[in-house]
Enzyme design. Structure first.
Site, short mmCIF file in Angstrom:
data_model
loop_
_atom_site.label_atom_id
_atom_site.label_comp_id
_atom_site.label_asym_id
_atom_site.label_seq_id
_atom_site.Cartn_x
_atom_site.Cartn_y
_atom_site.Cartn_z
N ASP A 183 -11.41 -0.22 10.42
CA ASP A 183 -10.89 0.34 9.18
C ASP A 183 -11.68 -0.27 8.03
O ASP A 183 -12.35 -1.30 8.19
CB ASP A 183 -9.40 0.02 9.07
CG ASP A 183 -8.79 0.52 7.77
OD1 ASP A 183 -9.15 1.63 7.34
OD2 ASP A 183 -7.97 -0.21 7.19
N LYS A 184 -11.60 0.32 6.85
CA LYS A 184 -12.31 -0.23 5.69
C LYS A 184 -11.37 -1.00 4.77
O LYS A 184 -11.50 -2.21 4.58
CB LYS A 184 -13.00 0.87 4.89
CG LYS A 184 -13.83 0.33 3.71
CD LYS A 184 -14.38 1.43 2.85
CE LYS A 184 -13.33 2.07 1.99
NZ LYS A 184 -12.80 1.15 0.95
N THR A 185 -10.38 -0.30 4.22
CA THR A 185 -9.50 -0.92 3.24
C THR A 185 -8.62 -1.97 3.88
O THR A 185 -7.86 -1.69 4.80
CB THR A 185 -8.63 0.15 2.56
OG1 THR A 185 -9.47 1.16 2.01
CG2 THR A 185 -7.78 -0.47 1.46
N GLU A 224 -0.59 0.80 -6.59
CA GLU A 224 0.40 0.99 -7.66
C GLU A 224 0.52 -0.26 -8.52
O GLU A 224 0.65 -0.18 -9.74
CB GLU A 224 1.75 1.35 -7.04
CG GLU A 224 1.82 2.74 -6.44
CD GLU A 224 3.23 3.11 -6.03
OE1 GLU A 224 4.07 2.19 -5.93
OE2 GLU A 224 3.49 4.31 -5.83
N GLY A 238 -9.92 6.30 5.31
CA GLY A 238 -9.31 7.43 4.62
C GLY A 238 -9.86 7.64 3.23
O GLY A 238 -9.48 8.58 2.54
N ASP A 239 -10.76 6.76 2.79
CA ASP A 239 -11.34 6.86 1.45
C ASP A 239 -12.34 8.01 1.36
O ASP A 239 -12.83 8.51 2.37
CB ASP A 239 -12.02 5.55 1.06
CG ASP A 239 -11.03 4.56 0.48
OD1 ASP A 239 -9.89 4.96 0.24
OD2 ASP A 239 -11.40 3.40 0.29
N LYS A 277 -8.44 8.87 13.84
CA LYS A 277 -9.04 7.59 14.22
C LYS A 277 -8.89 7.36 15.72
O LYS A 277 -9.85 6.97 16.40
CB LYS A 277 -8.37 6.45 13.45
CG LYS A 277 -8.66 6.43 11.95
CD LYS A 277 -8.05 5.21 11.29
CE LYS A 277 -8.39 5.14 9.81
NZ LYS A 277 -7.86 3.92 9.16
#
Length: 1003
Positions: free
Chosen positions: A283-285, A393, A573-574, A682
């Site tokens: 994953d990235k984030t 947020e 997901g970016d 994924k």
């Protein structure tokens, strides 16, 4: 009872009972809130025991039940809810009370395991209890997986079982032949005497008939030779894995000080798989990046406010709010753009000021942030701590506060925002939370002048589809340009929009919203449909940009993995621009890579793109091969290819005939970057590789959206990050930072694989040699299954004589130092090529075992031929020979000697001598005093010495020739380590490694 609450154990709580919880207490079951100590019905809960998130969450009681107190009145009502399920983020129910039907959602339920915080008390009704609570339904452990080495070992064990059956069959057939040849002598032979004339009468004696004797012979062979099946190997492997896990957990190099988290080994049966990984899916984030968001810049009404002259955090004047004579300041500082800061303070009378005002109102209001007031050392100064479920947020709320739009209060019905010193209250008329289908969030606010506006924020792709493009195309184009610019520098972006609702639109929405909220079946789909009625024809306000910094050591880690021959795929997901930027900064993508980008919107378009990409990749591979051919090399890695594909394309590719083409293309690429992918996609990508290749896969992530990927891969690694502990709970191994994957794979993975691979071969050899000795003996004893080795020695052979050394070596031995393995990642390729355990080594080990068994049996046989030595004495010689032999065999292969290793190996030999002497010193046992008679002659010790030399000499010669004339990378590195240790030179010299090949044979 009678208006009073009674204390109850958790196990005694039943559905429908009213529960009262006090501050800092843990919720015993899933409850729907009825009332709280707060007048607005809000309760603050911490869900760290449920999902690992320490931020406080808000839960609300319905206004209609706030005044309902069990101490004062009887509460009668009916709650209709869905069946118990594992979804901790969703709850669909309705409550009928006082002839009203109220909708209940995830904001109205508090789950078991949560803790009540900043709220004196809360009252609720139990809806799920005991094993039906969501926490208990999610309490399953890490998925069970079987190691690749153990799977291959099972094949060899099946072969050994067949070999055992063959030995038993040979014995039974030979028994039949022997009985046939000696049928006339059976009446008088001591082993098969049929006549008993001691009492003057003929009687059948110790003979069951020709056919039954064959069957008994076969079954007795199974009993005598059963040690051939290495049952103790499975136990030894588990003990070794526990020891390996102990050292992995205790490795200070994998301790994360920031989160105070150590490495976790959640699955003990796949340690050795860490040394054979070929693909890493990340994953990235939160995995490659820190997932600690900082508000960086904004584009408002087509104007880019991303000045390089931003005021540094330590120099800016922090915005503060006056409340009840006390100063409130945001807990986190944000660097601001001086031009935008000046405009935000100049008023909102002109059009530009109104756009800025609406933009920051969205950032402050369109969220689920809870502002908490935190004390400081100065009693007149308080800090506002924004608690929320999403770091995005929080960053946006702090960004809005830095420009003078400070959220200071939130309840279920309204919010209070301080706008440049003026407090304004807005009624929250409705909230459509973010979901993965819409990819946006909206809030409907009622203004003091009774006007109603809907504020929306979301991903650019989903927002531009609902923007009114007839308003101002220039602003839309400018915003798109700014978004591309932000994404190119690795920033996470959101598009902001709004529109005003007239009375009829609001009334229609409100009716539909209430109906959808009260639905028990299909509520989520109905709410999405309702949201689409207001999330349309929006006026674009601008875009925000948040920075998510790379974790420490990520570029170096990816570079080490690439050198080690591991392919790294990033699934995020970016948006594509952000992912590419992060890939460059993390060294996943390099300047010399040829990028193949696939962004398609239909199946046919995907097919064409894949075909074109395959043609291009084949050309590049051909050109690279031709270039390398002129240099005398066939390595095709000098022209690396990177595949970049988006989630929309994967929708048409996965689970279709195009999967095979995608795999062929991806298999030719050094890097694969998948953008805008959903959680199930994924898992689908991991499955794509896992089902089409024998290579090992590893998936690493930190969030709930990575769980399916982690469980699908051969090895799953969870990161203890900002997105909770869902990934950790579903993983096989867990750690605090991505960079720890390098020592995990290159060091511990290499060690674990080398140790266990050798251990398997050694145990197969250790068990086979004694069985073959027993087999040779049976051939010389009329196939009667008489054993020269005592029953006690046979029992102790796998328990005392030889088990402890192999466990110690399996835990402590190191073929190379940690420093060397990290300095030369190419050494990891030995595990990928299965150099330590393969069929060739298995058969070579079996041939060596056969030779050693022949030496052990026949040297004493010929030496004592014609003598009067008894069976027990020669059996003791065979026992001691085998034990000394297998321990010396092990000692020849030990690389790193410690006092524990010495004690284990030589102690086992001494323990064998002592045990044999004790067994032979017991008068009631067969072979009384045999060892003392036999060892008193020089021939006994000469045979022992001759056996050891003759049995180990071929192995020694082969080992010398291979290491001296045909050394591999590990042996070369080991010699370099010795040279460095002898000369006491640190860091001197270089080792030339053989190139990493994808399909190279074992060396």
């Amino acid at each position: 009872m009678d208006g009073n609450f009674l204390q109850k154990k958790w196990k005694d709580i039943r559905v429908g009972e009213i529960i009262k919880i006090h501050a800092n207490e843990t919720i015993p079951c899933d409850i729907v809130l009825l009332s709280t100590s707060d007048s607005t019905g809000v309760a603050y809960v911490q869900t760290i025991n449920l999902d690992g998130e320490s931020n406080l969450k808000t839960r609300y009681a319905k206004p209609e039940t706030l005044s309902k107190l069990p101490e004062k009145e009887t509460i009668n009502g009916l709650i209709k809810c869905e069946k118990p399920n594992r979804n901790i983020y969703g709850f669909h129910a309705s409550m009928e009370i006082d002839e009203k039907r109220l909708s209940l959602g995830s904001s109205n339920i508090v789950l078991r395991g949560c803790e009540l915080k900043n709220t004196n008390w809360a009252i609720g009704v139990a809806v799920y209890c005991g094993l039906e609570t969501k926490a208990m339904l999610n309490s399953s452990g890490a998925p069970s997986k079987r190691s690749r080495l153990e799977t291959r070992m099972n094949v060899e064990i099946i072969l050994i079982s067949c070999f055992l059956a063959t030995l038993c069959t040979i014995i039974s057939v030979c028994t039949a032949v022997w009985l046939k040849l000696h049928k006339d002598e059976l009446d008088f032979l001591p082993y098969y005497r049929k006549l008993d004339i001691s009492k003057g009468k003929e009687k059948s004696y110790k003979y069951f008939g020709w056919g039954l004797e064959i069957l008994i012979s076969f079954l007795m062979s199974v009993i005598v030779f059963q040690v051939m099946i290495p049952i103790s190997l499975y136990i030894s492997m588990e003990l070794v894995r526990v020891g390996q896990a102990y050292f992995m957990i205790g490795d200070t190099g994998m301790y994360d000080e920031a989160s105070n988290s150590r490495f976790q080994c959640r699955a003990l049966n796949i340690n050795e798989d860490l040394g054979q990984i070929k693909y890493v899916f990340s994953d990235k984030t939160g995995t490659l990046t820190e997932n600690k968001m900082d508000f960086q810049c904004a584009s408002i009404w087509g104007v880019d406010y991303s000045s390089e002259k931003a005021i540094p955090e330590n120099e800016q004047v922090q915005y503060s709010v006056q409340v009840d004579g006390k100063v409130l300041r945001p807990k986190m500082k944000v660097k601001v753009d001086p031009r935008l800061l000046q405009l935000s303070r100049c008023g909102f009378k002109n059009k530009e000021g109104k756009q800025i005002r609406d933009f920051f109102l969205v950032l402050a209001a369109c969220n689920t942030i809870v502002p908490l007031v935190v004390d400081t050392s100065d009693p007149t100064v308080k800090l506002i701590d924004y608690q929320g479920e999403s770091p995005d947020e929080q960053a946006l709320a702090y960004g809005a506060a830095a420009y003078g739009f400070t959220l200071i209060e939130r309840t279920s019905g309204y919010i209070v925002i301080d706008i440049q010193g003026e407090k304004q209250r807005f009624n929250v008329l409705g909230l459509h939370e973010f979901d993965s289908d819409r990819k946006r969030m909206s809030v409907i606010l009622g203004y003091p002048d009774n006007s109603v506006k809907v504020f929306v924020k979301g991903a650019d792709a989903s927002m531009f589809s609902v923007i009114d493009k007839l308003l101002n195309m220039n602003i839309i184009h400018a915003t798109e340009t700014h978004l591309h610019s932000y994404s190119s520098t690795g920033l996470r972006t959101l598009v902001i929009g709004m529109r005003e609702l007239n009375a009829s639109e609001f009334e229609q929405w409100h009716i539909a919203f209430e109906a959808a909220s009260n639905a028990l079946i299909g509520r989520a789909a109905l709410l999405r449909k309702v949201s689409s009625s207001v999330e349309k024809d929006l006026c674009i306000l601008g875009a925000s940009a948040i920075e998510d910094k790379l974790q420490q050591g990520v570029p170096e880690s990816i570079e080490s993995l690439r050198i080690a021959g591991i392919k790294v795929w990033v699934l995020t997901g970016d948006k594509q621009e952000t992912a590419i930027s992060i890939a460059y900064s993390s060294k996943l993508l390099t300047g010399n890579m040829t990028q193949i980008i696939i962004n398609s919107n239909s199946r046919e378009s995907c097919r064409r793109s894949l075909e074109d990409a395959l043609v291009m990749s084949n050309k590049l591979m051909t050109m690279s091969g031709a270039t390398n051919g002129t240099r005398g090399s066939i390595d095709a890695v000098t022209a690396p290819i990177a595949l970049i594909i988006d989630g929309t394309s994967l929708v048409y590719i996965l689970d279709s005939e195009l999967e095979e083409q995608l795999f062929q293309l991806a298999n030719k690429c050094s890097v694969v970057l998948c953008c805008r992918v959903a959680p199930l996609q994924k898992a689908g990508i991991v499955s794509l590789v896992k089902n089409r290749t024998a290579d090992m896969t590893l998936a690493i992530g930190d969030g709930a959206n990575d769980v399916s990927m982690i469980q699908m891969a051969d090895v799953g690694v969870g990161i203890s990050g900002q997105e909770g502990r869902q990934a950790v709970m579903a993983s096989d191994f867990a750690m605090g930072q991505f960079r720890f994957i390098v020592p995990l794979l290159l060091v511990h993975g290499h060690w674990n694989y080398q140790r266990l691979a050798y251990m398997v071969l050694y145990n197969l050899y250790r068990n086979a040699i004694i069985v073959l000795v027993l087999f040779w003996f049976v051939l010389f004893t009329a196939f009667t299954l008489t054993t020269a080795i005592t029953e006690w020695s046979s029992l102790l052979y796998s328990v005392v004589y030889t088990s402890f050394p192999t466990i110690i070596v399996g835990i402590l031995d190191k073929d190379l130092s940690k420093r060397t393995l990290l300095k030369y990642p190419q050494l990891y390729g030995a595990g990928q090529r299965h150099e330590a355990y393969n069929q060739s080594l298995f058969w070579l080990t079996m041939v060596d075992t056969l030779w050693q068994s022949i030496v052990v049996f026949f040297i004493p046989l010929f030496a004592y031929w014609g003598s009067t030595i008894d069976i027990s004495s020669i059996g003791d010689l065979w026992t001691l020979s085998v034990v000394i032999l297998v321990n010396l065999h092990l000692a020849m292969d030990v690389i790193r000697w410690t006092w524990i290793t010495h004690a284990a190996i030589w102690g086992s030999v001494v323990a064998t001598f002592i045990s044999v002497m004790i067994i032979d010193a017991i008068p009631s046992f067969h072979g009384y005093w045999a060892i003392f008679h036999a060892s008193g002659t020089w021939l006994f010790w000469l045979c022992l010495l001759g056996i050891i030399i003759a049995a180990l000499l071929p192995r020694f010669v082969v080992k010398f020739v291979c290491q001296y004339y045909f050394p591999d990378d590990i042996q070369i590195s080991r010699e370099a380590e010795k040279k460095l240790a002898d000369t006491r030179v640190i860091g001197g010299g270089q080792i030339e490694m053989l190139p990493i090949t994808t399909n190279g044979p074992p060396r």
